[in-house]
Write an enzyme that holds these catalytic residues in place. Structure first.
Site, PDB file in Angstrom:
ATOM      1  N   LYS A 182       0.528  -1.287  -0.049  1.00 28.54           N
ATOM      2  CA  LYS A 182      -0.113   0.030  -0.055  1.00 28.54           C
ATOM      3  C   LYS A 182       0.911   1.472  -0.144  1.00 28.54           C
ATOM      4  CE  LYS A 182      -1.677  -1.438   3.865  1.00 28.54           C
ATOM      5  NZ  LYS A 182      -2.920  -2.164   5.056  1.00 28.54           N
ATOM      6  N   THR A 220      -8.431   8.093   8.511  1.00 29.52           N
ATOM      7  CA  THR A 220      -8.011   7.183   8.040  1.00 29.52           C
ATOM      8  C   THR A 220      -7.676   5.769   8.503  1.00 29.52           C
ATOM      9  OG1 THR A 220      -5.631   7.963   7.918  1.00 29.52           O
ATOM     10  CG2 THR A 220      -6.855   8.874   5.858  1.00 29.52           C
ATOM     11  N   GLY A 222      -8.631   2.904  10.099  1.00 25.24           N
ATOM     12  CA  GLY A 222      -9.388   1.382   9.940  1.00 25.24           C
ATOM     13  C   GLY A 222      -9.196   1.127   7.967  1.00 25.24           C
ATOM     14  N   THR A 223      -8.761   1.745   7.372  1.00 24.49           N
ATOM     15  CA  THR A 223      -8.631   2.172   5.867  1.00 24.49           C
ATOM     16  C   THR A 223      -7.353   0.795   4.966  1.00 24.49           C
ATOM     17  OG1 THR A 223      -7.250   3.793   5.840  1.00 24.49           O
ATOM     18  CG2 THR A 223      -9.172   3.870   4.364  1.00 24.49           C
ATOM     19  N   GLY A 224      -7.072  -0.045   6.313  1.00 23.01           N
ATOM     20  CA  GLY A 224      -6.208  -1.089   6.309  1.00 23.01           C
ATOM     21  C   GLY A 224      -6.986  -2.297   6.318  1.00 23.01           C
ATOM     22  N   CYS A 225      -8.091  -2.113   7.233  1.00 18.57           N
ATOM     23  CA  CYS A 225      -8.941  -2.756   7.951  1.00 18.57           C
ATOM     24  C   CYS A 225      -9.765  -3.453   6.417  1.00 18.57           C
ATOM     25  CB  CYS A 225      -9.255  -2.769   9.315  1.00 18.57           C
ATOM     26  SG  CYS A 225      -8.596  -2.476  10.794  1.00 18.57           S
TER      27      CYS A 225
HETATM   28  N1  PLP Z   1      -7.261  -3.465  14.551  1.00 15.38           N
HETATM   29  C1  PLP Z   1      -7.417  -2.898  15.495  1.00 15.38           C
HETATM   30  C2  PLP Z   1      -8.116  -3.795  16.517  1.00 15.38           C
HETATM   31  C3  PLP Z   1      -6.754  -1.859  15.711  1.00 15.38           C
HETATM   32  O1  PLP Z   1      -6.954  -1.085  17.210  1.00 15.38           O
HETATM   33  C4  PLP Z   1      -6.099  -1.449  14.690  1.00 15.38           C
HETATM   34  C5  PLP Z   1      -6.575   0.298  14.600  1.00 15.38           C
HETATM   35  O2  PLP Z   1      -6.361   0.679  15.134  1.00 15.38           O
HETATM   36  C6  PLP Z   1      -5.745  -1.707  13.104  1.00 15.38           C
HETATM   37  C7  PLP Z   1      -6.245  -3.152  12.880  1.00 15.38           C
HETATM   38  C8  PLP Z   1      -5.272  -1.578  12.409  1.00 15.38           C
HETATM   39  O3  PLP Z   1      -5.920  -0.690  11.555  1.00 15.38           O
HETATM   40  P1  PLP Z   1      -5.793   0.478  10.497  1.00 15.38           P
HETATM   41  O4  PLP Z   1      -6.824  -0.101   9.469  1.00 15.38           O
HETATM   42  O5  PLP Z   1      -5.518   1.950  10.566  1.00 15.38           O
HETATM   43  O6  PLP Z   1      -3.843   0.126  10.208  1.00 15.38           O
END
Ligand code: PLP
Length: 259
Positions: A182, A220, A222-225
């Site tokens: 990414k 942004t 949670g965008t990775g999730c």
């Molecule tokens: N998973 C959990 C439980 C989190 O709390 C976070 C970020 O705080 C993430 C994954 C990763 O979030 P992101 O999508 O911003 O990389």
């Protein structure tokens, strides 16, 4: 006894984000928005908001395992997304279970650091992801920081001395089948108008270009999730990895525009 047909679903293995913007909460919302049935294995509970991670409680391995078995034995799991595992021992157990049930379409989002900077996975967790999860993954979707940790690089080295091809070569040596690297976090793209996410597979390199939205950092979160869950959903319904990556990147963009 009447046999109940197993509903088709995706499985998210991830942590709970009390702020609701990332982790399990985000994964469930993403899968539903795309039209897939989400099931979950919660690995850790975090106490956090947009500015800090205050506390983390790991879920014990026995409960991780029983959630996993209950879901896999009751649903037809078509794809799996693994986000925050929280601990190296959880990574090892998850890998054993994935192998035991031979689950398809495994997307690994190697969550190590929250957007706010809080540590969600230590160096042993990173090492376990390399050794046990990457060889099982259909694709791995790290941001630049996570890719640097996994490849043993210093912060900022990717794009500034180390090119994407060498990063892919390092992941291939770890056993990866494909890599979606990414571009959103990349320091050297600050100020640039486009973001380039690059998908590397055995046979091709595909650049997926998107317009950079000038959003505050918390927007942004949670965008990775969202991206990794969307990837799992598109793979689950039969798209190949290139199509899934394009659709997932477009979905994230759409969600960011909605705010
Ligand atoms: N998973 C959990 C439980 C989190 O709390 C976070 C970020 O705080 C993430 C994954 C990763 O979030 P992101 O999508 O911003 O990389």
């Amino acid at each position: 006894m009447t046999q109940i047909a197993k509903p088709a679903a995706i499985l998210s293995i991830a942590g709970s984000d009390s702020g609701g913007g990332a982790g399990i909460q985000r994964d469930v919302a993403t899968a539903r928005a795309i039209g897939c049935l989400p099931t979950t294995v919660i690995t850790a509970i975090t106490a956090q908001n947009l500015s800090e991670v205050r506390d983390i409680q790991r879920v014990d391995l026995k409960l991780i395992e029983s959630q996993f078995r209950a879901v896999v034995e009751g649903f037809d799991i078509r794809a799996v997304k693994i986000g925050m595992a929280g601990h190296s021992s959880a990574v090892v157990r998850i890998a054993e279970l994935l192998r035991e049930y031979e689950l398809p379409n495994i997307v690994v989002d190697p969550v190590l650091v929250a957007t706010s900077g809080g540590v969600l996975g230590d160096i042993e967790t990173a090492e376990a992801i390399k050794e046990y999860l990457i060889p099982l993954a259909t694709t791995i979707a790290p941001n630049q920081d996570e890719a640097e940790v996994l490849c043993g690089l210093s912060k900022g080295e990717i794009g500034c001395g180390v090119e994407g091809d060498s990063v892919w070569s390092a992941f291939r040596d770890m056993g990866a089948q494909s890599l979606l690297l990414k571009g959103g976090h990349a320091e050297n793209w600050q100020g640039a108008e486009i973001i380039i996410d690059t998908l590397y597979t055995e046979n091709s390199t595909t650049e997926i270009r998107g317009r950079r939205l000038n959003l505050p950092q918390h927007a942004t979160h949670g965008t990775g999730c969202t991206l990794s869950t969307a990837l799992a959903c598109y793979l689950a319904v039969g798209n190949n990895i290139e199509e899934s990556a394009r659709c997932a990147v477009a979905f994230v963009h759409q969600q960011l525009l909605k705010g």
